[in-house]
Design an enzyme around this catalytic site. Structure first.
Site, PDB file in Angstrom:
ATOM      1  N   LYS A   1       0.827  -1.212   0.000  1.00 37.30           N
ATOM      2  CA  LYS A   1       0.000   0.000   0.000  1.00 37.30           C
ATOM      3  C   LYS A   1       0.858   1.258   0.000  1.00 37.30           C
ATOM      4  O   LYS A   1       2.018   1.237   0.431  1.00 37.30           O
ATOM      5  CB  LYS A   1      -0.961  -0.023   1.197  1.00 37.30           C
TER       6      LYS A   1
ATOM      7  N   ARG B   1      -3.043 -10.154   5.050  1.00 33.98           N
ATOM      8  CA  ARG B   1      -3.508 -10.211   3.647  1.00 33.98           C
ATOM      9  C   ARG B   1      -2.379  -9.694   2.759  1.00 33.98           C
ATOM     10  O   ARG B   1      -1.984  -8.543   2.891  1.00 33.98           O
ATOM     11  CB  ARG B   1      -4.772  -9.343   3.529  1.00 33.98           C
TER      12      ARG B   1
HETATM   13  C1  9MG Z   1      -9.992  -5.718  -0.180  1.00 31.34           C
HETATM   14  N1  9MG Z   1      -8.975  -5.149   0.676  1.00 31.34           N
HETATM   15  C2  9MG Z   1      -8.002  -4.263   0.322  1.00 31.34           C
HETATM   16  N2  9MG Z   1      -7.258  -3.942   1.390  1.00 31.34           N
HETATM   17  C3  9MG Z   1      -7.759  -4.638   2.432  1.00 31.34           C
HETATM   18  C4  9MG Z   1      -7.432  -4.734   3.790  1.00 31.34           C
HETATM   19  O1  9MG Z   1      -6.450  -4.025   4.334  1.00 31.34           O
HETATM   20  N3  9MG Z   1      -8.146  -5.550   4.565  1.00 31.34           N
HETATM   21  C5  9MG Z   1      -9.182  -6.273   4.053  1.00 31.34           C
HETATM   22  N4  9MG Z   1      -9.883  -7.061   4.889  1.00 31.34           N
HETATM   23  N5  9MG Z   1      -9.542  -6.218   2.768  1.00 31.34           N
HETATM   24  C6  9MG Z   1      -8.844  -5.409   1.978  1.00 31.34           C
END
Ligand code: 9MG
Length: 377
Positions: A321, A356
């Site tokens: 990010k 994630r």
């Molecule tokens: C879909 N998505 C994109 N970034 C995310 C994040 O930080 N957490 C979750 N649960 N979904 C995300």
């Protein structure tokens, strides 16, 4: 970076607590693991977090007062003495918080949470910020997902609509056409799939196609989402987002980001339970990068353990990010792996159960090293 909290010289004492309890929070710190955790709990100098493998041995009592939040640090045993000396209401409030923190987390979507769960990202979109266009062809997406599973991902998060800042909405039938073939192919081989969507019209068919988790960046706020999720029986991830993807980064504002987000997630859990989704099926996520400045994101990383008080597993997503680049020197999405690993490992130190990620191979290596160190403590 600025702290979300102001230092107080001592624990708050002698207040009229009945109208202040909802402004009182506990941020666990001094988190230890393994034998150290067991020894801390047995000696009364610590309390377990989530599954007993971690324990906190100190904590910050946070007290909101208008636009300011005061922070007072104390050891665990000082905290217990303090809560008991401030009267029944404080003892009950703090007791509920620590009980929620300490309760064992049941399996989530059939997955044991006694070691970190890696969720691999598959965006079947033309415009996601990092992998946009790479997995638009269903077979390419499926192959990529199986490679992630082979490498150690225990969940595959399949998305068909980008939620990056400024992203445009996609018609539901288009979103479904992107995700359903991928979900079916993975579910057929017993892969745990989560559907990354904020639309009730996509959630239902995705679960019917085999998705076991609904990952919603709007925490099931959309029309019909709570009802569809409850009826589906799927596990859910409630992520916090301020605003809408189109505009969320324009001017994010909070009174105190970690606590505002805590309160929002707590309210969404209550809404889920009222709709028939039991707490055991819910994971929470502070939503790194979704309507947050760099300072807000840094504050969330630094206070992640706060969210154990919600009594649900914590999911953290920082992969590639822009906040990683903003904390460093402006690297492009493909060059943010080292910063991503640092952010995710700090999350694991705070007890996050699920991360994630785009880069599963590298994350698996980092987590293995982290686990080896942790299991020696
Ligand atoms: C879909 N998505 C994109 N970034 C995310 C994040 O930080 N957490 C979750 N649960 N979904 C995300």
């Amino acid at each position: 970076m600025t702290s979300a909290f102001r230092r107080s010289s001592g624990l708050p004492r002698g207040l009229e607590w009945q109208d202040k309890l909802s402004s009182l929070y506990l941020l666990p710190s001094g988190i230890v693991s393994g034998e150290q955790a067991a020894a801390a709990v047995i000696s009364g100098n610590g309390w377990p977090i989530a599954d007993g493998q971690l324990a906190f041995t100190a904590g910050a009592v946070l007290l909101r007062d208008g636009a300011q939040t005061w922070l007072a640090m104390a050891s665990y045993s000082e905290l217990v003495d303090w809560a008991n000396s401030e009267g029944e209401e404080v003892a009950r409030h703090m007791g509920q918080l620590v009980r929620r923190m300490g309760a064992r987390r049941p399996d989530w979507a059939g997955l044991a949470l006694d070691r970190p769960v890696i969720m691999g990202i598959v965006n079947t979109t033309p415009d996601s910020f990092s992998d946009g266009g790479k997995n638009l062809d269903p077979q390419t997406a499926i192959d990529h997902a199986f490679a992630m599973v082979e490498a150690g991902a225990r969940i595959i998060d399949v998305g068909g609509e980008s939620t990056r800042p400024g992203a445009a909405a996609v018609p539901h039938d288009e979103e479904l056409a992107r995700v359903l073939p991928v979900i079916r192919a993975l579910a057929e081989k017993d892969v745990v799939v989560s559907i990354d969507t904020r639309h009730a019209a996509v959630m239902g068919p995705a679960v019917e196609a085999g998705a076991r988790i609904i990952n919603d960046v709007t925490a099931l706020e959309g029309e019909g989402a709570l009802e569809v999720a409850a009826r589906s029986g799927a596990a859910v991830c409630l992520m916090h987002m301020q605003g809408e993807p189109q505009t969320m980064q324009a001017d994010p504002a909070y009174v105190c980001a970690p606590l505002d987000i805590y309160d929002t997630l707590a309210a969404r859990i209550v809404a889920c339970e009222a709709a028939g989704i039991p707490r055991a099926k819910i994971a929470t996520d502070p939503g790194i990068g979704f309507g947050k400045t760099v300072d807000h994101n840094a504050q969330l990383f630094a206070s992640l353990a706060l969210y154990h008080g919600l009594g649900c597993p914590i999911l953290l997503g920082a992969s590639r990010k822009s906040v990683i680049a903003k904390m460093s020197k402006g690297e492009g999405p493909g060059d943010r792996l080292p910063g991503t690993l640092a952010a995710h490992l700090s999350g694991l130190d705070a007890g996050a159960q699920i991360i994630r990620v785009h880069d599963v191979v590298e994350t698996v290596q980092a987590v293995k090293v982290w686990l080896s160190i942790r299991s020696a403590s």
